[in-house]
Design an enzyme around this catalytic site. Structure first.
Site, PDB file in Angstrom:
ATOM      1  N   LYS A 137       0.808  -1.218   0.000  1.00  0.00           N
ATOM      2  CA  LYS A 137       0.000   0.000   0.000  1.00  0.00           C
ATOM      3  C   LYS A 137       0.843   1.272   0.000  1.00  0.00           C
ATOM      4  O   LYS A 137       0.316   2.351  -0.298  1.00  0.00           O
ATOM      5  CB  LYS A 137      -0.938   0.004   1.208  1.00  0.00           C
ATOM      6  CG  LYS A 137      -1.909  -1.162   1.253  1.00  0.00           C
ATOM      7  CD  LYS A 137      -2.930  -1.101   0.146  1.00  0.00           C
ATOM      8  CE  LYS A 137      -4.003  -2.160   0.320  1.00  0.00           C
ATOM      9  NZ  LYS A 137      -5.036  -2.103  -0.710  1.00  0.00           N
ATOM     10  N   ASP A 138       2.125   1.178   0.323  1.00  0.00           N
ATOM     11  CA  ASP A 138       2.986   2.365   0.243  1.00  0.00           C
ATOM     12  C   ASP A 138       2.958   2.965  -1.157  1.00  0.00           C
ATOM     13  O   ASP A 138       3.007   4.182  -1.330  1.00  0.00           O
ATOM     14  CB  ASP A 138       4.438   1.996   0.583  1.00  0.00           C
ATOM     15  CG  ASP A 138       4.644   1.643   2.037  1.00  0.00           C
ATOM     16  OD1 ASP A 138       3.663   1.688   2.812  1.00  0.00           O
ATOM     17  OD2 ASP A 138       5.788   1.309   2.409  1.00  0.00           O
TER      18      ASP A 138
END
Length: 325
Positions: free
Chosen positions: A44-45
């Site tokens: 998700k970064d």
């Protein structure tokens, strides 16, 4: 000298790692796209920084403003790191089924964490979607991210994750298997890979209690499919705009128990200390074994790190309480 200007520049270029023991019955080469190497320990970064950059470009958030998001934990972590580097405040709403570790980690990086009930409809005023939206409306200079419908989510994976997989496999990838939650990863990677080779098969892993599989197969949003489930990070009771069903070749559903058991097996048999959705992803891949041939190259994406699940999946008492051991 070789160094990065800030922690956000370390996002991406994660390794592909061969899976061995758990896939002995599968004739193909099975490779894991190992996303825990990102600084926030999850895939998700990638989309967190992309969505924030897009919001800044459109003037949706001003310096010193507040980012607000409903998250199962990992998107919140990616956004929190970006907020620290760029000077924003961060508010996360989470459903109470998420692990305590996720909540503690978010607080550790300066987030305000608001815990909401799991077993309410998305439209309910107390759902973590609704609460996030309301906070963003009430607080001045706030931006509601909405990772489910924010198409910069998909774009991040089209621009980074997809090209990395293509280059790392030298264009030999034949199948991509991944758990589906917001839909950004499967849709972005799937779009890129199918543009490179339309024969690449894209498989989504869903969970019981989620609407994706039936909707993909019938076009019907069946509320009878929706019921509480334990697996974190995949499945939905809504249809996010990021899920491009046209790109997905099929779904397979994995039970809560299998997801938990296979998460433990990845750690104990492969040395891969991963989160709950990784167990679902590898079990889903095993369920699809008849789809794979000897010359195939199957890439499965592992979303997040085992440290977020110490009190749950990696806790024998919790596993026994759930009937998983």
């Amino acid at each position: 000298m070789d160094y990065k200007n800030n922690i956000l520049e370390t996002i991406g270029n994660t390794p592909l790692v061969k899976i061995n023991k758990l896939v002995e019955d599968i004739p193909a080469l099975v490779l894991a796209k190992y996303e825990t190497f990102n600084p926030g320990n999850s895939v998700k970064d990638r989309m967190a920084v992309k969505m924030l950059a897009a919001a800044e470009e459109k003037g949706l958030i001003k310096p010193g403003g507040t980012i607000v998001e409903g998250t199962s934990g990992n998107t919140g972590m990616g956004l929190a790191l970006a907020a620290i580097v760029k000077g924003y405040k961060m508010v996360c709403t989470l459903a109470d089924k998420q692990s305590k570790e996720k909540m503690d980690i978010l607080r550790a990086v300066g987030c305000e964490v608001i815990v909401c009930p799991t077993n309410v409809s998305p439209e309910h005023p107390d759902s973590y979607y609704s609460v996030a939206q309301r906070i963003a409306e009430e607080r001045p200079n706030s931006w509601y991210v909405n990772q489910y419908d924010n198409l910069a989510n998909t774009q991040a994976h089209y621009e980074s994750t997809g090209p990395e997989i293509w280059e790392q496999t030298e264009g030999k990838v034949t199948h991509f298997v991944v758990g589906v939650g917001t839909g950004g990863t499967i849709s972005g990677v799937g779009k890129y890979l199918k543009e490179k080779n339309p024969n690449v098969k894209i498989w989504g892993v869903d969970t019981y209690g989620s609407v994706f599989k039936k909707y993909h197969e019938t076009g019907e949003f069946d509320e009878k499919e929706i019921y509480p489930y334990v697996t974190e990070g995949i499945g939905e009771d809504i249809l996010p705009k990021n899920v491009n069903f046209d790109i997905i070749d099929g779904f397979t559903k994995v039970t809560d128990k299998d997801a938990a058991v296979y998460t433990r097996r990845l750690a104990e048999e492969e040395g891969m200390f991963l989160g709950n959705s990784a167990g679902a992803a590898i079990k889903g891949l095993i369920q699809l074994k008849d789809e794979f041939k000897e010359d195939d190259v199957v890439v499965v994406l592992f979303h997040d790190h085992g440290s977020r699940y110490i009190g749950k999946i990696y806790n024998d008492e919790w596993m026994k309480e759930q009937g998983f051991m």
